[in-house]
Scaffold this active site. Structure first.
Site, mmCIF file in Angstrom:
data_model
loop_
_atom_site.group_PDB
_atom_site.id
_atom_site.type_symbol
_atom_site.label_atom_id
_atom_site.label_comp_id
_atom_site.label_asym_id
_atom_site.label_seq_id
_atom_site.Cartn_x
_atom_site.Cartn_y
_atom_site.Cartn_z
ATOM 1 N N CYS A 272 0.833 -1.201 0.000
ATOM 2 C CA CYS A 272 0.000 0.000 0.000
ATOM 3 C C CYS A 272 0.869 1.253 0.000
ATOM 4 O O CYS A 272 1.328 1.702 1.052
ATOM 5 C CB CYS A 272 -0.931 -0.017 1.210
ATOM 6 S SG CYS A 272 -2.036 1.392 1.253
ATOM 7 N N CYS B 4 -0.506 4.073 2.053
ATOM 8 C CA CYS B 4 -0.346 3.950 3.517
ATOM 9 C C CYS B 4 1.089 4.267 3.928
ATOM 10 O O CYS B 4 1.319 4.902 4.947
ATOM 11 C CB CYS B 4 -0.629 2.533 4.003
ATOM 12 S SG CYS B 4 -1.934 1.682 3.166
ATOM 13 N N ASP B 5 2.045 3.748 3.180
ATOM 14 C CA ASP B 5 3.426 3.731 3.666
ATOM 15 C C ASP B 5 4.400 4.600 2.882
ATOM 16 O O ASP B 5 5.517 4.858 3.344
ATOM 17 C CB ASP B 5 3.963 2.278 3.613
ATOM 18 C CG ASP B 5 3.130 1.334 4.466
ATOM 19 O OD1 ASP B 5 2.543 1.809 5.450
ATOM 20 O OD2 ASP B 5 3.057 0.139 4.135
#
Ligand code: NAP
Length: 348
Positions: A168, A171-172
């Site tokens: 992701c 997300c990261d």
């Protein structure tokens, strides 16, 4: 006594179904999932995929701006830490999911932090069994267990999860470990292109590793990627090994050609896998009709019915196409209304 409706899953589809079912006096019971290491590893913890993301800028009703004051009044005290961490821009995935959960609970939804691991839909009331050994019966069931990101399945990939391997980018990608370094994105679809485009803002260079010589992505996404100087597609290649060490995590990948088996190494500070999703339908063990990719099949146009009367499906478990929070919430609402009407027709 059998439950009116049991909802399995706790993403936007599950909580929206619960809000509607609770307001229809169906006294819903939600199995939101168990907090286990296996669920953490495969990305199936309670609150679903959105809980793994940062900003959610496209869920209507949460414009950019500092909404942390509102979140503090809306959430239970134990979740105020979310508002304290607030980035002062709209809503984050974990905030949004906790708001939905709270809204469902406010209307009397009962919540079990447990997985459903077995179902018997062969007769009514339906039977469901949980990881902790609970057995419940239900007149209607709404399946909303969503989908999870696929990984390549390499041991070295597993070893470096959370130390440079991610599924992701949103997300990261902004984490310090990925900044100003070359990064790898695996895949050739819209997700891979979207992730590469996003990561190019932070990385020194993004290599897309694709096993064929043309992208699967839509033309507009592919063109954007191919026009970006910071993105390079490594055609006809697969990741053979993730390279790294204890101190730095991922330091690169070994690529293997799909044409002639030759190998070469690329330096990289991280690898983002974007090779599609797998719906969380294993626990259904073939009891409802699934597509060849194991998604639940909606059997009636514009309805959430499955192949078993009284069992409904909502969200990404039945949708490999839109996969958005708002569409999942929409089909969650539909499933609750479908279940309510079906129960009424049965005189339950
Ligand atoms: P996808 O379209 O199924 O693409 C998966 C990609 O991963 C394919 O290029 C595939 O290669 C590759 N792949 C699969 N397994 C692999 C493996 N084991 N090793 C190496 N490569 C592998 O999945 P997606 O990109 O997640 O998209 C899913 C759906 O969501 C699509 O309908 C897409 O249009 C939609 N979506 C839309 C947007 C947008 O419009 N903004 C963004 C994201 C997703 P092959 O091409 O060789 O099969």
């Amino acid at each position: 006594m059998a439950e009116h409706v049991v909802i399995v899953g706790s993403g936007p589809a599950g909580w929206t179904a619960a809000i509607y079912a609770a307001r229809a006096n169906l006294n819903p019971l939600v199995f939101e999932g168990a907090v286990t290491e296996e669920n953490r590893q495969q990305g199936t913890l309670p609150l679903g995929q959105l809980a793994l993301t940062t900003e959610v800028e496209n869920f209507p009703g949460f414009p950019a701006g500092d909404l942390s004051g509102y979140f503090k009044t809306a959430l239970d005290e134990e979740n105020h830490y979310l508002a304290d961490m607030h980035h002062k821009q709209g809503v984050s995935g974990p905030e949004l999911m906790n708001l939905m959960r709270k809204q469902a609970a406010n209307f009397g939804t009962r919540i079990e932090t447990d997985d459903i691991v077995e179902v018997d839909f062969s007769s009514r009331p339906f039977k469901l069994k949980s990881l902790e050994g609970k057995e419940v019966e239900a007149h209607a069931v709404i399946l909303a267990t969503g989908a999870r990101a696929n990984y390549l399945g390499l041991d070295s990939e597993e070893m470096y999860k959370n130390r440079g391997v991610s599924a992701c980018a949103v997300c990261d990608g902004a984490l310090p470990r990925f900044r100003n370094k070359p990064l790898i994105v695996v895949g050739g679809g819209d997700s891979a292109c979207e992730e590469a485009d996003y990561l190019a803002k932070y990385a020194s260079k993004v290599h897309i590793i694709h096993r064929r010589d043309e992208l699967r992505a839509s033309k507009v996404m592919a063109d954007r990627v191919l026009a970006n100087d910071k993105i390079q597609v490594e055609w006809n290649s697969v990741v053979d090994e993730v390279l790294g060490d204890d101190e730095n995590g991922v330091t690169g990948v070994r690529l293997k050609s799909t044409v002639d088996d030759s190998t070469r190494e690329l330096e990289a500070g991280g690898m983002f896998v974007a090779i599609g999703h797998t719906p969380n339908t294993k626990f259904l063990d073939g009891q409802i009709e699934l597509t060849d990719k194991k998604y639940a099949v909606w059997t009636v146009p514009f309805r959430t019915n499955t192949s078993v009367e009284g069992v409904f499906a909502a969200g990404d478990i039945a949708d490999s196409y839109y996969r958005q929070a708002v569409t999942a919430a929409g089909t969650g609402c539909m499933a609750a209304l479908d279940a309510e009407r079906w129960l009424a027709a049965q005189g339950i």
